[in-house]
Design a protein around this motif. Structure first.
Motif, PDB file in Angstrom:
ATOM      1  N   SER A 100       0.838  -1.196   0.000  1.00 57.16           N
ATOM      2  CA  SER A 100       0.000   0.000   0.000  1.00 57.16           C
ATOM      3  C   SER A 100       0.873   1.247   0.000  1.00 57.16           C
ATOM      4  O   SER A 100       2.090   1.169   0.163  1.00 57.16           O
ATOM      5  CB  SER A 100      -0.906   0.005   1.231  1.00 57.16           C
ATOM      6  N   GLY A 101       0.237   2.389  -0.131  1.00 59.02           N
ATOM      7  CA  GLY A 101       0.970   3.651  -0.168  1.00 59.02           C
ATOM      8  C   GLY A 101       1.618   3.845  -1.522  1.00 59.02           C
ATOM      9  O   GLY A 101       1.504   3.027  -2.416  1.00 59.02           O
ATOM     10  N   ASN A 102       2.337   4.949  -1.672  1.00 63.76           N
ATOM     11  CA  ASN A 102       3.002   5.186  -2.944  1.00 63.76           C
ATOM     12  C   ASN A 102       4.442   4.676  -2.903  1.00 63.76           C
ATOM     13  O   ASN A 102       4.967   4.333  -1.854  1.00 63.76           O
ATOM     14  CB  ASN A 102       2.937   6.666  -3.340  1.00 63.76           C
ATOM     15  N   CYS A 103       5.043   4.614  -4.079  1.00 63.90           N
ATOM     16  CA  CYS A 103       6.453   4.235  -4.182  1.00 63.90           C
ATOM     17  C   CYS A 103       7.119   5.196  -5.156  1.00 63.90           C
ATOM     18  O   CYS A 103       6.458   5.805  -5.988  1.00 63.90           O
ATOM     19  CB  CYS A 103       6.610   2.790  -4.637  1.00 63.90           C
ATOM     20  N   ASN A 104       8.433   5.343  -5.017  1.00 63.73           N
ATOM     21  CA  ASN A 104       9.130   6.211  -5.945  1.00 63.73           C
ATOM     22  C   ASN A 104      10.567   5.782  -6.133  1.00 63.73           C
ATOM     23  O   ASN A 104      11.095   4.961  -5.394  1.00 63.73           O
ATOM     24  CB  ASN A 104       9.028   7.684  -5.531  1.00 63.73           C
ATOM     25  N   ILE A 122       7.364   9.014  -9.329  1.00 68.75           N
ATOM     26  CA  ILE A 122       6.508   8.523  -8.244  1.00 68.75           C
ATOM     27  C   ILE A 122       5.298   7.792  -8.810  1.00 68.75           C
ATOM     28  O   ILE A 122       4.766   8.166  -9.850  1.00 68.75           O
ATOM     29  CB  ILE A 122       6.074   9.687  -7.325  1.00 68.75           C
ATOM     30  N   GLU A 123       4.915   6.731  -8.127  1.00 64.28           N
ATOM     31  CA  GLU A 123       3.729   5.965  -8.485  1.00 64.28           C
ATOM     32  C   GLU A 123       2.823   5.889  -7.258  1.00 64.28           C
ATOM     33  O   GLU A 123       3.222   5.372  -6.225  1.00 64.28           O
ATOM     34  CB  GLU A 123       4.107   4.534  -8.909  1.00 64.28           C
ATOM     35  N   GLY A 124       1.629   6.421  -7.360  1.00 72.29           N
ATOM     36  CA  GLY A 124       0.650   6.276  -6.289  1.00 72.29           C
ATOM     37  C   GLY A 124      -0.117   4.985  -6.496  1.00 72.29           C
ATOM     38  O   GLY A 124      -0.179   4.488  -7.550  1.00 72.29           O
ATOM     39  N   HIS A 125      -0.617   4.356  -5.543  1.00 68.34           N
ATOM     40  CA  HIS A 125      -1.417   3.131  -5.660  1.00 68.34           C
ATOM     41  C   HIS A 125      -0.749   2.044  -6.510  1.00 68.34           C
ATOM     42  O   HIS A 125      -1.296   1.604  -7.506  1.00 68.34           O
ATOM     43  CB  HIS A 125      -2.805   3.436  -6.228  1.00 68.34           C
ATOM     44  N   PRO A 126       0.465   1.609  -6.147  1.00 69.32           N
ATOM     45  CA  PRO A 126       1.140   0.585  -6.955  1.00 69.32           C
ATOM     46  C   PRO A 126       0.435  -0.764  -6.858  1.00 69.32           C
ATOM     47  O   PRO A 126      -0.242  -1.057  -5.881  1.00 69.32           O
ATOM     48  CB  PRO A 126       2.529   0.510  -6.323  1.00 69.32           C
ATOM     49  N   GLN A 131       5.274  -3.200  -9.775  1.00 77.48           N
ATOM     50  CA  GLN A 131       5.050  -1.858 -10.285  1.00 77.48           C
ATOM     51  C   GLN A 131       6.300  -1.406 -11.019  1.00 77.48           C
ATOM     52  O   GLN A 131       7.397  -1.519 -10.483  1.00 77.48           O
ATOM     53  CB  GLN A 131       4.756  -0.884  -9.141  1.00 77.48           C
ATOM     54  N   GLU A 154       6.246   4.081   0.745  1.00 84.07           N
ATOM     55  CA  GLU A 154       5.679   4.856   1.842  1.00 84.07           C
ATOM     56  C   GLU A 154       5.246   4.001   3.032  1.00 84.07           C
ATOM     57  O   GLU A 154       5.499   4.355   4.176  1.00 84.07           O
ATOM     58  CB  GLU A 154       4.480   5.639   1.309  1.00 84.07           C
TER      59      GLU A 154
END
Length: 173
Positions: A100-104, A122-126, A131, A154
């Protein structure tokens, strides 16, 4: 009008700096460039922390896939720019098992992440399976500047950077 006929331009020490082939193409034999990857998945066991990607594909032998031509350090996983100029850097990362959360992912110059000096993707909702995070950026660099790639999730503290990930760069001019 005058014409200069030349096949090679050499340094006074004898090394060839430029070659002009019969088609008129100018070749530079040692432009700083690299493409590196991972030999295995890199496990990440922290959340909310930028983590260095530990590139290691090519440490035992270089191939068409992974090579270094100046500047990349296998021990630090960081590029130290060998000559001043404008450089292009690219990342293609596969991040697995982020719940969950975003990743970057960031391409970071000289550890400076302020004032939009790094390149951030950045990717929200991976996807919880995998992803893809990718991007490229142009940086004006001085000799000895450093460039590295960091990743971040995150909310998840047990995820991976897949071995299909790559980091590349080269001197533009």
């Amino acid at each position: 009008m005058s014409t200069l006929f030349v096949n090679n331009i050499k340094h006074t020490g004898g090394t060839t700096g430029l070659t002009i082939d019969s088609g008129g193409r100018v070749l530079q034999p040692s432009v700083p460039a690299f493409r590196v990857g991972l030999t295995a998945t890199q496990s990440i066991t922290n959340a909310n922390t930028n983590t260095l990607v530990e590139w290691n594909e090519g440490t035992s032998s270089e191939s068409d896939f992974c090579f270094t031509q100046g500047g990349f350090s296998w021990s630090s996983h960081i590029v130290t720019v060998p000559v001043a100029g404008v450089y292009s850097f690219s990342i293609l990362l596969r991040l697995d098992s982020i719940g969950s959360g975003n990743c970057n992912a960031k391409i970071v110059k000289n550890n400076d992440v302020t004032s939009n000096r790094e390149f951030l993707s950045i990717e929200g909702h991976p996807s919880s399976t995998y992803q893809t995070v990718s991007g490229s950026g142009i940086f004006k660099c001085s000799a000895s500047d450093t460039i590295k790639v960091t990743v971040y999730a995150e909310s998840d503290s047990n995820w991976t950077v897949d071995f299909n990930s790559v980091f590349s760069g080269h001197l533009i001019g």
